[in-house]
Design an enzyme around this catalytic site. Structure first.
Site, PDB file in Angstrom:
ATOM      1  N   GLU A  67       3.749  -6.748   1.647  1.00 37.37           N
ATOM      2  CA  GLU A  67       3.244  -7.121   0.318  1.00 37.37           C
ATOM      3  C   GLU A  67       3.267  -5.925  -0.631  1.00 37.37           C
ATOM      4  O   GLU A  67       2.227  -5.523  -1.146  1.00 37.37           O
ATOM      5  CB  GLU A  67       1.805  -7.631   0.454  1.00 37.37           C
ATOM      6  CG  GLU A  67       1.648  -8.787   1.414  1.00 37.37           C
ATOM      7  CD  GLU A  67       0.187  -9.048   1.804  1.00 37.37           C
ATOM      8  OE1 GLU A  67      -0.703  -8.258   1.427  1.00 37.37           O
ATOM      9  OE2 GLU A  67      -0.044 -10.044   2.491  1.00 37.37           O
ATOM     10  N   TYR A 104      -0.041  -2.358 -12.203  1.00 37.01           N
ATOM     11  CA  TYR A 104      -1.454  -2.294 -12.573  1.00 37.01           C
ATOM     12  C   TYR A 104      -1.635  -1.733 -13.987  1.00 37.01           C
ATOM     13  O   TYR A 104      -2.611  -1.048 -14.268  1.00 37.01           O
ATOM     14  CB  TYR A 104      -2.253  -1.476 -11.531  1.00 37.01           C
ATOM     15  CG  TYR A 104      -2.030  -1.972 -10.113  1.00 37.01           C
ATOM     16  CD1 TYR A 104      -2.486  -3.230  -9.728  1.00 37.01           C
ATOM     17  CD2 TYR A 104      -1.316  -1.218  -9.189  1.00 37.01           C
ATOM     18  CE1 TYR A 104      -2.258  -3.712  -8.448  1.00 37.01           C
ATOM     19  CE2 TYR A 104      -1.080  -1.689  -7.906  1.00 37.01           C
ATOM     20  CZ  TYR A 104      -1.544  -2.935  -7.540  1.00 37.01           C
ATOM     21  OH  TYR A 104      -1.313  -3.411  -6.265  1.00 37.01           O
ATOM     22  N   ARG A 129      -5.997   2.529 -15.898  1.00 34.99           N
ATOM     23  CA  ARG A 129      -6.010   3.291 -14.635  1.00 34.99           C
ATOM     24  C   ARG A 129      -6.648   4.681 -14.765  1.00 34.99           C
ATOM     25  O   ARG A 129      -7.470   5.046 -13.921  1.00 34.99           O
ATOM     26  CB  ARG A 129      -4.595   3.413 -14.047  1.00 34.99           C
ATOM     27  CG  ARG A 129      -3.926   2.065 -13.754  1.00 34.99           C
ATOM     28  CD  ARG A 129      -2.691   2.187 -12.869  1.00 34.99           C
ATOM     29  NE  ARG A 129      -3.074   2.568 -11.535  1.00 34.99           N
ATOM     30  CZ  ARG A 129      -2.935   3.772 -11.030  1.00 34.99           C
ATOM     31  NH1 ARG A 129      -2.367   4.726 -11.743  1.00 34.99           N
ATOM     32  NH2 ARG A 129      -3.348   4.032  -9.832  1.00 34.99           N
ATOM     33  N   GLY A 177       3.493  -3.789  -3.940  1.00 34.34           N
ATOM     34  CA  GLY A 177       3.349  -4.016  -5.374  1.00 34.34           C
ATOM     35  C   GLY A 177       3.775  -2.764  -6.114  1.00 34.34           C
ATOM     36  O   GLY A 177       4.853  -2.682  -6.721  1.00 34.34           O
ATOM     37  N   ARG A 178       2.920  -1.738  -5.985  1.00 36.59           N
ATOM     38  CA  ARG A 178       3.124  -0.489  -6.707  1.00 36.59           C
ATOM     39  C   ARG A 178       4.485   0.129  -6.432  1.00 36.59           C
ATOM     40  O   ARG A 178       5.174   0.591  -7.335  1.00 36.59           O
ATOM     41  CB  ARG A 178       2.022   0.490  -6.261  1.00 36.59           C
ATOM     42  CG  ARG A 178       1.926   1.739  -7.083  1.00 36.59           C
ATOM     43  CD  ARG A 178       0.968   2.723  -6.434  1.00 36.59           C
ATOM     44  NE  ARG A 178      -0.302   2.183  -6.040  1.00 36.59           N
ATOM     45  CZ  ARG A 178      -1.407   2.171  -6.805  1.00 36.59           C
ATOM     46  NH1 ARG A 178      -1.377   2.684  -8.009  1.00 36.59           N
ATOM     47  NH2 ARG A 178      -2.539   1.662  -6.356  1.00 36.59           N
ATOM     48  N   CYS A 220     -13.363   3.094 -28.705  1.00 32.18           N
ATOM     49  CA  CYS A 220     -14.615   3.850 -28.863  1.00 32.18           C
ATOM     50  C   CYS A 220     -15.320   4.026 -27.531  1.00 32.18           C
ATOM     51  O   CYS A 220     -16.374   3.422 -27.270  1.00 32.18           O
ATOM     52  CB  CYS A 220     -15.499   3.136 -29.879  1.00 32.18           C
ATOM     53  SG  CYS A 220     -14.783   3.267 -31.508  1.00 32.18           S
ATOM     54  N   GLU A 221     -14.750   4.809 -26.690  1.00 28.64           N
ATOM     55  CA  GLU A 221     -15.299   5.137 -25.364  1.00 28.64           C
ATOM     56  C   GLU A 221     -14.790   6.530 -25.023  1.00 28.64           C
ATOM     57  O   GLU A 221     -13.588   6.802 -25.195  1.00 28.64           O
ATOM     58  CB  GLU A 221     -14.735   4.200 -24.280  1.00 28.64           C
ATOM     59  CG  GLU A 221     -15.086   2.766 -24.426  1.00 28.64           C
ATOM     60  CD  GLU A 221     -16.167   2.303 -23.466  1.00 28.64           C
ATOM     61  OE1 GLU A 221     -16.681   3.120 -22.678  1.00 28.64           O
ATOM     62  OE2 GLU A 221     -16.488   1.109 -23.540  1.00 28.64           O
ATOM     63  N   GLY A 236       0.751  -1.247   0.000  1.00 31.77           N
ATOM     64  CA  GLY A 236       0.000   0.000   0.000  1.00 31.77           C
ATOM     65  C   GLY A 236       0.774   1.286   0.000  1.00 31.77           C
ATOM     66  O   GLY A 236       0.193   2.353  -0.198  1.00 31.77           O
ATOM     67  N   TYR A 270      -9.765   4.997 -12.360  1.00 35.74           N
ATOM     68  CA  TYR A 270      -9.517   5.691 -11.073  1.00 35.74           C
ATOM     69  C   TYR A 270      -9.226   7.179 -11.273  1.00 35.74           C
ATOM     70  O   TYR A 270      -8.732   7.821 -10.334  1.00 35.74           O
ATOM     71  CB  TYR A 270      -8.295   5.099 -10.355  1.00 35.74           C
ATOM     72  CG  TYR A 270      -8.206   3.603 -10.322  1.00 35.74           C
ATOM     73  CD1 TYR A 270      -9.121   2.846  -9.600  1.00 35.74           C
ATOM     74  CD2 TYR A 270      -7.189   2.936 -10.995  1.00 35.74           C
ATOM     75  CE1 TYR A 270      -9.024   1.464  -9.564  1.00 35.74           C
ATOM     76  CE2 TYR A 270      -7.081   1.554 -10.969  1.00 35.74           C
ATOM     77  CZ  TYR A 270      -8.008   0.829 -10.256  1.00 35.74           C
ATOM     78  OH  TYR A 270      -7.904  -0.537 -10.226  1.00 35.74           O
TER      79      TYR A 270
END
Ligand code: LLP
Length: 422
Positions: free
Chosen positions: A274, A374, A313, A276-277, A345-346, A238, A317
């Site tokens: 743990e 991610y 992402r 990650g980022r 197409c969004e 985190g 987010y």
């Protein structure tokens, strides 16, 4: 600090110009830097009490070459599925350095992990405890277990990546913790080894971590008084990373390590983490080519060949990623504003709105920064776009660590049933 820097006017990954990779691999592509992965791992490991297990969170980046790089440095793995367990083992991460997290482990996944002999299961509910007990007994084993406690601490991060408040699905509520440990102690297939906590991701302030770890400390004392063997603490991942240049940087690993050491010094527990980022985000970039510059009425759009299917992402987010021109702009040159968008197409296929960037033209290369965590793992083939391939650089060496799929590869994933002539 990362190893993506301009050299002789070109953005390089370590000693390799991104222009060279674009030529050889095509665009878009992900590029990871070994030296940056290693640096982040070592800085984090060096800040923590000796003997701590650093279990890289495979969900952030599960590429075999990335996992192997970290395995060679001594990293363990935090996995949340049978697939991630298989990936971690295949990359050579020893089973006894693997922790299994997640709210929905199936019996088959539990069997695979027990069979491999993992370090511990981070169990998140009473029903999961009962299921794991049953699987372990069938296999004639005892499962090493921490219970993940939800400390009800607001991590003050994006709502979609907050996990430690009472409203989220994660962990066992703090108020039920003693009861859950009491129940675990009655199950012969379960060996209680400790407590686990994880309050969210991209946390840029140490305070919520400290609050959570202090609460865990109170719990450890109570659990020991109840007669449980609490030998391990898993303090989750985190710790946030800087996504925005020139912004106040998030806490550095040294400050985090000092806080952890201070708060946990009397617990006498083996610690695990743990991250990650923190390890992977700034060790990767997504390189893309400008297809068109489209002048709208109100805005100018830079339409690039990477899309939300490659990096979701920003759409999911509202996350910020710096965008750099791969050819270094001359000092003092103009910086017009662009909406940097992909071809999907969004309307949400938008990497940056109104971003001041060097003057761009069709064919120019851009690097979307901080995309190593991610990024590729969350890619899809939406709009029948083969996800961006992945390249790993080490010094002046580079290798394609996941090739670009062809249209035939994509189509071959589908099968036509017999009644349609298949
Ligand atoms: N441990 C557990 C139990 C987790 O749930 C997570 C992340 C981690 C460790 C690793 O957290 P990190 O050190 O990377 O912050 N896709 C989102 C992030 C989701 C994080 C989910 N859990 C994003 O792109 O921001």
């Amino acid at each position: 600090m990362n190893h993506f820097q301009y050299r002789d006017g070109v953005l390089c990954a370590e000693d390799v110009p991104l222009t060279l990779l674009a030529e050889k691999v095509g665009t878009p592509f992900y590029c990871y830097s070994t030296a940056t992965l290693a640096r982040h791992y070592q800085v984090f490991a060096g800040a923590l009490p000796k003997g701590a297990l650093i279990a890289f969170s495979v969900k952030a980046n599960g590429n075999q070459a990335v996992l192997k790089t970290l395995a060679n440095l001594g990293a363990g793995a935090d996995v949340v599925s049978g697939g991630e367990l298989a990936r971690a083992l295949a990359a050579g991460i020893p089973a006894n350095r693997i922790v299994f997290s997640g709210v929905g482990k199936t019996a088959a996944e539990m069997r695979a992990a027990l069979d491999a002999g993992i370090y511990q299961f981070n169990v998140e509910s009473e029903p999961e405890l009962l299921a794991l007990n049953a699987v372990a007994l069938q296999m004639g084993k005892r499962a090493p277990v921490t219970l993940r406690i939800n400390p009800d601490v607001d991590a003050k991060t994006h709502a979609k990546i907050t996990t430690g408040t009472a409203e989220t699905k994660f962990g066992i509520p703090f108020v039920h913790a003693r009861e859950a440990f009491g129940e675990a102690a009655t199950l012969p297939g379960i060996e209680i080894v400790g407590v686990d906590v994880h309050i969210g991701s991209q946390i840029t302030n140490l305070e919520p971590f400290e609050q959570a770890f202090v609460r865990v400390g109170e719990l450890v004392r109570m659990l020991r008084a109840d007669g449980h063997n609490i030998a391990r603490l898993d303090l989750g991942g985190g710790l946030g990373v800087p996504y925005v240049q020139d912004n106040a940087p998030p806490p550095d690993p040294a400050a985090y390590g000092a806080m952890v050491t201070r708060v946990t010094k009397d617990f006498g527990c083996t610690l695990s983490f743990e991250p990650g980022r923190l390890i992977a985000a700034n060790a990767g970039v997504l390189v893309s080519q400008v297809i068109y510059i489209k002048r709208g009425d109100a805005k100018t759009f830079a339409i690039i060949d990477a899309g939300m299917n490659d990096l979701i992402r920003p759409a999911l987010y509202d996350s910020h990623h710096e965008i750099l021109a791969v050819k270094e702009p001359a000092p003092g040159s103009a910086r017009p504003r662009y909406d940097v968008v992909g071809p999907v197409c969004e309307t949400s296929d938008l990497f940056a709105a109104g971003r001041a960037l060097p003057e761009l033209k069709s064919g120019d290369l851009v690097a979307i920064m901080s995309a190593g965590a991610y990024g590729a793992v969350m890619a899809s083939s939406y709009n029948a776009r083969p996800p961006a391939p992945e390249v790993l650089v080490s010094g002046d060496e580079w290798g394609i660590v996941r090739p670009r799929q062809t249209y035939d590869d994509l189509i071959a994933q589908d099968h036509i049933p017999a009644w349609l002539g298949g």
